[in-house]
Structure formats: structure tokens, C-alpha cells
Enzyme design. Structure first.
Site, PDB file in Angstrom:
ATOM      1  N   LYS A   2      38.733  43.699  51.485  1.00 47.62           N
ATOM      2  CA  LYS A   2      39.213  44.942  52.115  1.00 47.62           C
ATOM      3  C   LYS A   2      39.143  44.883  53.643  1.00 47.62           C
ATOM      4  O   LYS A   2      38.910  45.885  54.308  1.00 47.62           O
ATOM      5  CB  LYS A   2      38.436  46.159  51.593  1.00 47.62           C
ATOM      6  CG  LYS A   2      38.314  46.251  50.080  1.00 47.62           C
ATOM      7  CD  LYS A   2      39.639  46.023  49.371  1.00 47.62           C
ATOM      8  CE  LYS A   2      40.703  47.048  49.669  1.00 47.62           C
ATOM      9  NZ  LYS A   2      42.014  46.691  49.050  1.00 47.62           N
ATOM     10  N   HIS A  55      37.823  34.616  50.129  1.00 50.67           N
ATOM     11  CA  HIS A  55      36.699  35.511  50.455  1.00 50.67           C
ATOM     12  C   HIS A  55      35.364  34.752  50.448  1.00 50.67           C
ATOM     13  O   HIS A  55      34.306  35.382  50.583  1.00 50.67           O
ATOM     14  CB  HIS A  55      36.592  36.634  49.417  1.00 50.67           C
ATOM     15  CG  HIS A  55      37.728  37.616  49.426  1.00 50.67           C
ATOM     16  ND1 HIS A  55      38.315  38.079  50.574  1.00 50.67           N
ATOM     17  CD2 HIS A  55      38.369  38.223  48.392  1.00 50.67           C
ATOM     18  CE1 HIS A  55      39.275  38.939  50.252  1.00 50.67           C
ATOM     19  NE2 HIS A  55      39.328  39.040  48.949  1.00 50.67           N
ATOM     20  N   ARG A  88      36.734  43.476  60.064  1.00 55.62           N
ATOM     21  CA  ARG A  88      37.048  44.902  60.215  1.00 55.62           C
ATOM     22  C   ARG A  88      35.752  45.686  60.286  1.00 55.62           C
ATOM     23  O   ARG A  88      34.741  45.276  59.720  1.00 55.62           O
ATOM     24  CB  ARG A  88      37.874  45.343  58.996  1.00 55.62           C
ATOM     25  CG  ARG A  88      38.353  46.765  58.993  1.00 55.62           C
ATOM     26  CD  ARG A  88      39.064  47.054  57.673  1.00 55.62           C
ATOM     27  NE  ARG A  88      39.742  48.344  57.681  1.00 55.62           N
ATOM     28  CZ  ARG A  88      40.354  48.871  56.631  1.00 55.62           C
ATOM     29  NH1 ARG A  88      40.367  48.217  55.471  1.00 55.62           N
ATOM     30  NH2 ARG A  88      40.955  50.051  56.720  1.00 55.62           N
ATOM     31  N   SER A 109      37.462  51.832  52.084  1.00 55.10           N
ATOM     32  CA  SER A 109      38.595  51.218  51.400  1.00 55.10           C
ATOM     33  C   SER A 109      38.147  50.588  50.084  1.00 55.10           C
ATOM     34  O   SER A 109      38.820  50.704  49.049  1.00 55.10           O
ATOM     35  CB  SER A 109      39.236  50.159  52.305  1.00 55.10           C
ATOM     36  OG  SER A 109      40.305  49.506  51.661  1.00 55.10           O
TER      37      SER A 109
END
Length: 293
Positions: free
Chosen positions: A46, A101, A123, A131
Site C-alpha cells: 500500500k 514487497h 509513503r 489504505s
């Protein structure tokens, strides 16, 4: 390998989903053959994975940029560890593009020769968490949470797919000298997409003329990407309807500061204390609000 319930299993200290995982592949990941011109997008879940996939497709494939081919980004930039579309990595032409990931310590040994390139998109973790909360409730392959308080506990304890956010970003940053890696901030992409794309192009050694650059910037804008079926993973959801628990989109808002609509004052204060403790020695910049410079 440790079973952590029907949603996750832990391999070498890192939480994966069951869906799409091949344990034999993971166990041999260290020996995965890396080519010098391979390019990886690495993210915590995310944090801009699909955005990274779309950017690479637009930069590397003229037919994608000019909409001449209806090939999905997940086929052009497949997951390394999740077998979503079938693994044919050995036969893919160079340069191969991947997304992942995985934490730094699970990276194939060949990535540490500092030739293949990694773009790490990060982020602000409050927006990641919010999210992730919606995503976990949408997807059957992930454990749902009744409310943000419940999910925040799991997130801050690393009991989610992707494990602990702090460990993921610190691990990659603190070991950046072992890799050929460029850190890109998700929020910079929202605020000045063209500059972020130029930064990525420079790192990758990609030269685009003005027409191509304009096309990349336009198609990589979040709203345009959200409406592009090649990029928004809708085909994945349509091919595998059993993985969807509720209606929703992989690409939801793509904004900065949505955490303010989800977190209480007490939750935010607690999160800030943990963030300061865990990240005090990391010089990475973070943006928490759309109006922040």
C-alpha cells in the site's frame, strides 16, 4: 516456515499471504539469478506498488505508452515472490522488470552486486495504514478488522502482510550501500509527478523525448491510472472473484493526509511517539499533509 493462521505465514521472520506463494521458490530465492540490467520496484504494501509498475511500463514499453497493446502492468512488471500470472522469468527478454514487497534480507544474493537497479517507493505510514485497513477488509486473502483501532494494533505489531513497516523501510535504508537503490517518496509523486519521473529516468539511464515524457506523465497521473484497466488490477479481481470480500478498488484515493479522516487524536499521538522512537536516526523525509512542502 511458521503458520500464523489462515491468512498469513511467516518465512524467515517476514509475513506473506498464502495466495500466490510458492514456498520452494522462497527457499531458493537467495539463488535466484539476477541479470545486471534487471529493474525492481520494491515497496511495503500500500505504498505505491501499482504506481511503480505503471511507471516502468510507460518508460520501457512504447506499445504501452502509445496504448498499442492491451498488456497489463502486472504481466509486464510481475511480482517476484507472488506467482500471480505464471513464472517465466528465465525466458523474459532483458531488461526484466519486477516488483516486490520482500525485506532487504530476503533479496536474491545477485542483487547485492550493485548492478541491477532497485527503486524503493515509500509513503508516510499513517496513510499506508489507512489504505491497508480498507484493503484488508476488501480482500478475502487478508484478515478483516472491525475498526481502525483494531487494525492499528496489528499494524504497529507487524502482524500484517508485509510485517512491520518500520522494519521494512529501515532495513532497506540502513543497508542501501549493499544495493544499487534509489528512494522515491510517494508524496513527491503526487505533488510533482514530472520531477519524480525525471529522477527515476536519471537513475535508470532512460532518456525520453518531450512527447514520450508528456505521455508518461499524463498516463501515470493517479486518476488516469485508476481508470486504466491495464494498471488498476481490475482484471486480477475479475479473474479471481473469490479473493474479493467486498466491492472496492486496488487503487482507492491516492492522496496525502487521508489518515486525518480515520485516526483519533489519541491514536495519532500514540503513532507519533512510536514513529519518533523508531525513525529518529533515519534521515528520510516524510510528508503528512497535502499542503506541506
Amino acid at each position: 516456515m511458521e503458520d500464523t493462521g489462515k491468512f498469513l505465514f511467516t518465512f524467515k521472520g517476514y509475513n506473506f499471504t498464502y495466495s500466490g506463494i510458492d514456498v520452494d521458490f522462497l527457499e531458493n530465492l537467495d539463488d535466484f539469478e539476477i541479470r545486471d540490467d534487471d529493474v525492481f520496484i520494491v515497496t511495503y504494501p500500500k505504498s505505491g506498488t501499482i504506481w511503480g509498475q505503471q511507471l516502468l511500463c510507460l518508460m520501457y514499453f512504447e506499445e504501452h505508452r502509445k496504448r498499442l497493446a492491451n498488456v497489463e502492468t502486472i504481466d509486464q512488471v510481475p511480482f517476484l515472490e507472488y506467482n500471480v500470472t505464471g513464472r517465466h522469468f528465465d525466458t523474459r527478454p532483458s531488461p526484466r522488470l519486477f516488483c516486490s514487497h520482500i525485506p532487504y534480507y530476503l533479496a536474491p544474493r545477485g542483487l547485492k552486486n550493485r548492478k541491477a537497479k532497485i527503486i524503493y517507493v515509500y509513503r508516510n505510514p499513517k496513510d499506508v495504514m489507512c489504505s491497508f485497513f480498507h484493503f484488508s477488509n476488501m480482500m478475502r486473502i487478508l484478515k478483516p478488522s472491525t475498526n481502525m483501532e483494531e487494525f492499528m494494533e496489528l499494524f504497529l505489531e507487524g502482524k500484517v502482510y508485509g510485517s512491520l513497516w518500520f522494519d521494512h523501510i529501515r532495513g532497506w535504508y540502513e543497508h542501501k550501500s549493499h544495493f544499487n537503490i534509489q528512494f522515491i517518496m510517494y508524496e513527491d509523486m503526487i505533488k510533482d509527478l514530472r520531477s519524480s519521473i525525471l529522477k527515476v529516468c536519471k537513475f535508470l539511464g532512460k532518456e525520453l523525448n518531450k512527447e514520450d515524457m508528456d505521455a508518461v506523465v499524463s498516463q501515470a497521473m493517479f486518476e488516469n491510472m485508476k481508470s486504466d484497466p491495464r494498471a488498476n488490477y481490475e482484471s486480477v479481481l475479475n479473474r479471481q472473484p473469490e479473493i474479493r470480500r467486498t466491492d472496492g478498488h486496488f487503487l482507492r484515493k491516492g492522496t496525502i493526509g487521508d489518515w486525518k479522516n480515520h485516526m483519533t487524536v489519541a491514536q495519532n499521538e500514540r503513532f507519533d511517539k512510536i514513529f519518533q522512537r523508531e525513525m529518529k536516526d533515519l534521515p528520510l523525509k516524510f510528508i503528512w499533509d497535502i499542503n506541506e512542502e
